[in-house]
Design a protein around this motif. Structure first.
Motif, PDB file in Angstrom:
ATOM      1  N   PHE A   1       0.894  -1.039  -0.035  1.00  0.00           N
ATOM      2  CA  PHE A   1       0.228   0.219   0.229  1.00  0.00           C
ATOM      3  C   PHE A   1       0.769   1.111  -0.044  1.00  0.00           C
ATOM      4  N   ARG A   2       0.489   2.248  -0.573  1.00  0.00           N
ATOM      5  CA  ARG A   2       1.081   3.612  -0.750  1.00  0.00           C
ATOM      6  C   ARG A   2       0.165   4.742  -0.072  1.00  0.00           C
ATOM      7  N   PRO A   3       0.206   5.158   1.082  1.00  0.00           N
ATOM      8  CA  PRO A   3      -0.644   6.043   1.630  1.00  0.00           C
ATOM      9  C   PRO A   3      -0.547   7.278   0.783  1.00  0.00           C
ATOM     10  N   PRO A   4      -1.674   8.358   0.881  1.00  0.00           N
ATOM     11  CA  PRO A   4      -1.124   9.453   0.406  1.00  0.00           C
ATOM     12  C   PRO A   4       0.130  10.177   0.685  1.00  0.00           C
ATOM     13  N   GLY A   5       0.327  11.288  -0.083  1.00  0.00           N
ATOM     14  CA  GLY A   5       1.610  12.112  -0.034  1.00  0.00           C
ATOM     15  C   GLY A   5       1.383  12.952   1.428  1.00  0.00           C
ATOM     16  N   PRO A   6       2.328  13.341   1.900  1.00  0.00           N
ATOM     17  CA  PRO A   6       2.163  14.300   3.025  1.00  0.00           C
ATOM     18  C   PRO A   6       1.602  15.545   2.826  1.00  0.00           C
ATOM     19  N   PHE A   7       1.547  16.223   1.801  1.00  0.00           N
ATOM     20  CA  PHE A   7       0.693  17.308   1.572  1.00  0.00           C
ATOM     21  C   PHE A   7      -0.658  17.001   1.451  1.00  0.00           C
ATOM     22  N   GLU A   8      -1.386  15.713   1.157  1.00  0.00           N
ATOM     23  CA  GLU A   8      -2.662  15.559   1.241  1.00  0.00           C
ATOM     24  C   GLU A   8      -3.217  15.294   2.429  1.00  0.00           C
ATOM     25  N   VAL A   9      -2.240  14.805   3.743  1.00  0.00           N
ATOM     26  CA  VAL A   9      -2.691  14.521   4.729  1.00  0.00           C
ATOM     27  C   VAL A   9      -3.802  15.397   5.826  1.00  0.00           C
ATOM     28  N   PRO A  10      -3.339  16.728   5.906  1.00  0.00           N
ATOM     29  CA  PRO A  10      -3.993  17.660   6.603  1.00  0.00           C
ATOM     30  C   PRO A  10      -5.529  17.879   6.087  1.00  0.00           C
ATOM     31  N   GLY A  11      -5.776  17.763   4.685  1.00  0.00           N
ATOM     32  CA  GLY A  11      -6.949  18.094   4.059  1.00  0.00           C
ATOM     33  C   GLY A  11      -7.736  16.703   4.059  1.00  0.00           C
ATOM     34  N   LEU A  12      -7.075  15.659   4.025  1.00  0.00           N
ATOM     35  CA  LEU A  12      -7.806  14.374   4.390  1.00  0.00           C
ATOM     36  C   LEU A  12      -8.348  14.151   5.616  1.00  0.00           C
TER      37      LEU A  12
ATOM     38  N   VAL B   1      -6.078   4.339   9.045  1.00  0.00           N
ATOM     39  CA  VAL B   1      -4.914   3.338   8.577  1.00  0.00           C
ATOM     40  C   VAL B   1      -4.587   3.944   7.238  1.00  0.00           C
ATOM     41  N   ARG B   2      -5.694   4.256   6.214  1.00  0.00           N
ATOM     42  CA  ARG B   2      -5.316   4.343   4.872  1.00  0.00           C
ATOM     43  C   ARG B   2      -4.660   5.734   4.883  1.00  0.00           C
ATOM     44  N   ILE B   3      -5.129   6.773   5.448  1.00  0.00           N
ATOM     45  CA  ILE B   3      -4.532   7.990   5.357  1.00  0.00           C
ATOM     46  C   ILE B   3      -2.969   7.967   6.081  1.00  0.00           C
ATOM     47  N   HIS B   4      -2.812   7.189   6.964  1.00  0.00           N
ATOM     48  CA  HIS B   4      -1.650   7.055   7.886  1.00  0.00           C
ATOM     49  C   HIS B   4      -0.946   8.299   7.887  1.00  0.00           C
ATOM     50  N   PRO B   5      -1.423   9.102   8.848  1.00  0.00           N
ATOM     51  CA  PRO B   5      -1.232  10.571   9.015  1.00  0.00           C
ATOM     52  C   PRO B   5       0.163  10.846   9.496  1.00  0.00           C
ATOM     53  N   PHE B   6       0.732   9.794  10.347  1.00  0.00           N
ATOM     54  CA  PHE B   6       2.021   9.946  11.357  1.00  0.00           C
ATOM     55  C   PHE B   6       3.026   8.915  10.706  1.00  0.00           C
ATOM     56  N   THR B   7       4.180   9.406  10.916  1.00  0.00           N
ATOM     57  CA  THR B   7       5.142   8.614  10.560  1.00  0.00           C
ATOM     58  C   THR B   7       5.348   7.009  11.064  1.00  0.00           C
ATOM     59  N   ASP B   8       4.605   7.054  12.522  1.00  0.00           N
ATOM     60  CA  ASP B   8       4.606   5.676  13.150  1.00  0.00           C
ATOM     61  C   ASP B   8       3.572   5.792  14.012  1.00  0.00           C
ATOM     62  N   GLY B   9       3.080   4.653  14.606  1.00  0.00           N
ATOM     63  CA  GLY B   9       2.211   4.526  15.454  1.00  0.00           C
ATOM     64  C   GLY B   9       0.698   4.732  14.974  1.00  0.00           C
TER      65      GLY B   9
END
Length: 366
Positions: free
Chosen positions: A163-174, A204-212
């Motif tokens: 799986f490839r989560p969304p890019g970091p710039f997409e995270v806040p909006g998602l 889990v899909r957005i994976h907003p953090f580097t770990d945890g």
């Protein structure tokens, strides 16, 4: 059934302690923590000194190996303690429209939210849950902060990219869209169990953090269940269901990527809730000595002392108990006190006495 079971008041603290230990053990074990349940219980029993509120270790002193496993357990206990501050007092149910709301302008770096009767589910709470999850494990500038790098998810055995989560710039909006949906009329129309499952998957899909991310997603889904009234006295541990067959858990999550719809995941998620709730129901039934016990004791709720709970637990495991067993079990208690406790249990119609003098045995009443 669980709320009104005759023995629940006496066993409530024990059930909650056991459930919390299982949540923490299985929730961390699912992510590779090597500690077993007994070791986790030993860590949770005393007040640990590895991590303290005021300690601020440098990034170079982050724990590794077994020390990291211990820190993960301590951290997840802190997460559970934090969730407790957000859940209304036992016996109250939040109004439906005030359970899940979005604070205007909230973001992942706003810190904690004041506690109260009606707590909105917000990105701020998400950030605090993550911060507590990875405290003293990740660098301080990553705890509770959205990731700034791309990440990929690999199969732990084959190392293939799954799986490839969304890019970091997409995270806040998602994340903002997710919490807006939870608070929207459309989101509120979705059954709470399904909404919790959707929240779990989306984090889990957005994976907003580097770990945890896994532990954070499960904690947030649990919080939503609590706030929606599915507290069930906090006797259940969905993490045990996931950890029993982790391949099924990850396969159910990955099924959304393959099929592009949530059905398989939500079926798996709600089945787990059903299994756990039924397990708790069966446990309470058993400790209530089946439904007929309630009529036997006149429908009243029974209060047992800690010594009496130990006696009933022993008989549950071994089928009977004699004075010799009791003396070993309660070595710091006099014979007079032991006999008084046993007579009280007989009077309460929980135990039956067979034999006399040294051969006396006590059994649970059928």
């Amino acid at each position: 059934v669980i709320t009104h079971a005759p023995l629940v008041p006496a066993w409530e603290k024990r059930f909650q302690t056991d459930a919390r230990a299982k949540i923490i053990h299985h929730g961390t074990h699912l992510e590779g923590n090597d500690l077993n349940l007994e070791e986790v219980e030993d860590i949770l029993e005393p007040v640990p000194t590895l991590s303290t509120k005021n300690s601020q270790p440098s990034t170079d002193s982050r724990p590794i190996g077994r020390e990291r496993d211990i820190q993960e357990v301590i951290n997840y206990r802190a997460v559970m303690d934090y969730l407790d501050t957000l859940v209304p007092s036992r016996g109250t149910v939040p109004e439906r429209n005030s359970r899940v709301q979005l604070e205007k302008g909230s973001s992942a770096d706003e810190g904690t939210v004041p506690t109260g009767t009606h707590i909105p589910l917000t990105p701020s709470i998400l950030a605090e849950v993550h911060r507590l999850t990875v405290e003293h494990i990740l660098p301080q500038d990553e705890a509770g902060q959205y990731r700034s790098v791309k990440v990929i998810i690999r199969n732990t055995q084959s190392h293939e990219i799954t799986f490839r989560p969304p890019g970091p710039f997409e995270v806040p909006g998602l994340i903002e869209e997710l919490f807006k949906w939870l608070a929207s009329p459309e989101g509120q129309e979705v059954h709470p169990l399904l909404r919790a499952g959707i929240l779990h998957y989306e984090l889990v899909r957005i994976h907003p953090f580097t770990d945890g991310n896994g532990r954070t997603a499960r904690a947030m889904a649990l919080l939503l269940l609590f706030l929606e009234g599915y507290e069930v006295k906090k006797f259940f541990a969905l993490e045990e269901y996931y950890d029993a067959h982790p391949e099924e858990y990850y396969s159910a999550l990955q099924s959304v990527t393959i099929s592009h719809e949530l059905t398989t995941w939500l079926e798996y998620f709600t089945l787990g809730i059903s299994i756990e709730f039924n397990r708790v129901k069966s446990l309470v039934h058993k400790l209530s000595l089946d439904l007929h016990l309630k009529s036997t004791i006149g429908g009243r709720q029974i209060t047992l002392s800690q010594r009496q709970i130990k006696l009933v637990e022993y008989i549950e495991r071994h089928g009977e108990i004699g004075m010799g067993n009791v003396r070993e079990l309660l070595s710091d208690v006099s014979d007079d006190t032991i006999l008084r406790d046993l007579r009280d249990l007989v009077t309460k119609n929980l135990l039956i006495k067979k034999g006399s003098t040294k051969g006396t045995k006590y059994y649970l009443k059928k």
